[in-house]
Design an enzyme around this catalytic site. Structure first.
Site, mmCIF file in Angstrom:
data_model
loop_
_atom_site.group_PDB
_atom_site.id
_atom_site.type_symbol
_atom_site.label_atom_id
_atom_site.label_comp_id
_atom_site.label_asym_id
_atom_site.label_seq_id
_atom_site.Cartn_x
_atom_site.Cartn_y
_atom_site.Cartn_z
ATOM 1 N N TRP A 1 0.824 -1.223 0.000
ATOM 2 C CA TRP A 1 0.000 0.000 0.000
ATOM 3 C C TRP A 1 0.851 1.264 0.000
ATOM 4 C CZ3 TRP A 1 -4.505 -0.894 4.072
ATOM 5 C CH2 TRP A 1 -5.335 -1.936 3.605
ATOM 6 N N LYS A 2 2.121 1.134 0.362
ATOM 7 C CA LYS A 2 3.006 2.309 0.495
ATOM 8 C C LYS A 2 2.328 3.333 1.429
ATOM 9 C CE LYS A 2 4.848 1.206 -4.008
ATOM 10 N NZ LYS A 2 5.484 1.641 -5.260
ATOM 11 N N HIS B 1 12.851 -2.085 -0.195
ATOM 12 C CA HIS B 1 12.115 -1.580 -1.358
ATOM 13 C C HIS B 1 12.940 -0.467 -2.013
ATOM 14 C CE1 HIS B 1 9.122 0.383 -3.824
ATOM 15 N NE2 HIS B 1 8.454 -0.764 -3.793
ATOM 16 N N GLU C 1 12.198 2.313 -3.058
ATOM 17 C CA GLU C 1 11.920 3.661 -2.534
ATOM 18 C C GLU C 1 12.695 3.892 -1.237
ATOM 19 O OE1 GLU C 1 7.673 3.214 -2.677
ATOM 20 O OE2 GLU C 1 7.816 3.142 -4.862
ATOM 21 N N GLU D 1 12.107 -6.291 -8.460
ATOM 22 C CA GLU D 1 11.337 -5.143 -8.923
ATOM 23 C C GLU D 1 12.239 -4.197 -9.706
ATOM 24 O OE1 GLU D 1 7.668 -4.495 -6.228
ATOM 25 O OE2 GLU D 1 9.354 -3.421 -5.364
ATOM 26 N N SER E 1 4.412 -2.490 -11.819
ATOM 27 C CA SER E 1 3.249 -2.368 -12.697
ATOM 28 C C SER E 1 2.558 -3.704 -12.990
ATOM 29 C CB SER E 1 3.632 -1.652 -13.999
ATOM 30 O OG SER E 1 4.088 -0.337 -13.708
ATOM 31 N N GLY F 1 1.911 -2.596 -6.142
ATOM 32 C CA GLY F 1 1.646 -1.288 -5.558
ATOM 33 C C GLY F 1 0.286 -0.777 -5.991
ATOM 34 N N GLY F 2 0.279 0.057 -7.031
ATOM 35 C CA GLY F 2 -0.936 0.748 -7.471
ATOM 36 C C GLY F 2 -2.174 -0.134 -7.562
HETATM 37 P P1 PGA Z 1 3.597 -0.675 -8.700
HETATM 38 O O1 PGA Z 1 4.549 -0.780 -7.423
HETATM 39 O O2 PGA Z 1 2.814 -1.956 -8.777
HETATM 40 O O3 PGA Z 1 2.724 0.517 -8.434
HETATM 41 O O4 PGA Z 1 4.472 -0.503 -9.893
HETATM 42 C C1 PGA Z 1 5.199 -1.971 -7.119
HETATM 43 C C2 PGA Z 1 6.058 -1.793 -5.886
HETATM 44 O O5 PGA Z 1 6.694 -0.748 -5.741
HETATM 45 O O6 PGA Z 1 6.114 -2.678 -5.005
#
Ligand code: PGA
Length: 253
Positions: free
Chosen positions: A10-11, A97, A99, A169, A215, A236-237
């Site tokens: 979910w970030k 991750h 990020e 990723e 994605s 994520g999204g």
């Molecule tokens: P995303 O993110 O599916 O929005 O590309 C994946 C993630 O960062 O784990």
């Protein structure tokens, strides 16, 4: 068979109420998971207990943290330790991750410390690796990702390694809508399994779940997860939309 996992990340999204609603909506689909399948929800720290309570009673549905600190305890205002996470009854934590690596300067060495603390506290790290666009364009992604694994995981014993879930990723695919092709994902996953086999033996490498992230969507999960070395996804999204994540869970092998 090694575990096939749909992991939601979910970030820093959703309010508490929205998160609760999302879990309700997903659980209402009543997707029955086999012994070899898992759905994991990496939620913000303040929602961990709520998520755990929501998911308890649904077989193979689990809550996960998104990060932990690389120290055991002490004067580190605002940080959260692996022991604290474990004390809530949470047994998964995303580690490394991209990020975190990029915005919080987490090095392979710091991530090795986090992995150790998770294992000390019986938490399964979902260890993320993956190359930036320049590395992919230079064609050196294999050695780049290999160093990430080597420096953060290869100090582990074979028994410890088997507690780890890996998520590949590619950074250029995260949040960009630009998914790696099924061939690119399979190629990297097979490569990762080869280096795990070289280090720990084929039998052990074959037990490690390697998720693809970047994605993953409702309309490409089936094809991605269909590859022999892709054991599900870190999403994520698309994990923020109930109907989409339901479809992604249903796409597990
Ligand atoms: P995303 O993110 O599916 O929005 O590309 C994946 C993630 O960062 O784990």
């Amino acid at each position: 068979m090694r575990k096939q996992i749909a992991a939601a990340n979910w970030k820093m999204n959703l309010t508490y109420q929205q998160g609760e609603q999302l879990l309700d909506d997903i659980l209402r689909a009543e997707i029955t998971l086999s012994d070899d399948q898992q759905a994991i929800f990496a939620v913000p720290f303040p929602y961990l207990l709520m998520a755990k309570n929501e998911l308890t009673g649904s077989k193979n549905y689990f809550a996960s943290a998104q990060n932990c600190y690389n120290k055991k305890a002490g004067a580190f205002t605002g940080e959260v330790s692996a022991e604290m996470i474990q004390s809530l009854g949470i047994n998964y934590c995303v580690i490394g991750h991209s990020e975190r690596r990029e915005y919080f300067n987490e090095s392979n060495q710091v991530l090795a410390e986090k992995v150790n603390l998770c294992l000390d506290n019986k938490i399964t790290p979902i260890f993320c690796c993956g190359e930036p666009l320049q590395v992919r364009e230079a064609g050196t992604q294999n050695s780049f990702v290999e160093v990430q694994l080597r420096e953060s995981l290869f100090h582990l014993s074979a028994e410890q390694l088997q507690q780890i879930v890996i998520a590949y990723e590619p950074i250029w695919a995260i949040g960009t809508g630009k998914t790696a092709t099924t061939e690119q994902a399979q190629e990297m996953h097979a490569y990762l399994r080869t280096i795990l086999a070289d280090q720990y033996g084929k039998d052990i490498a074959d037990t490690i779940s390697i998720l693809y992230g970047g994605s993953v969507k409702a309309n490409n999960a089936n094809e991605l997860f269909g590859s022999p070395d892709v054991d599900g996804g870190l999403v994520g999204g698309a994990s923020l939309i109930a109907a989409d994540f339901i479809q992604i869970i249903k796409s597990l092998k």
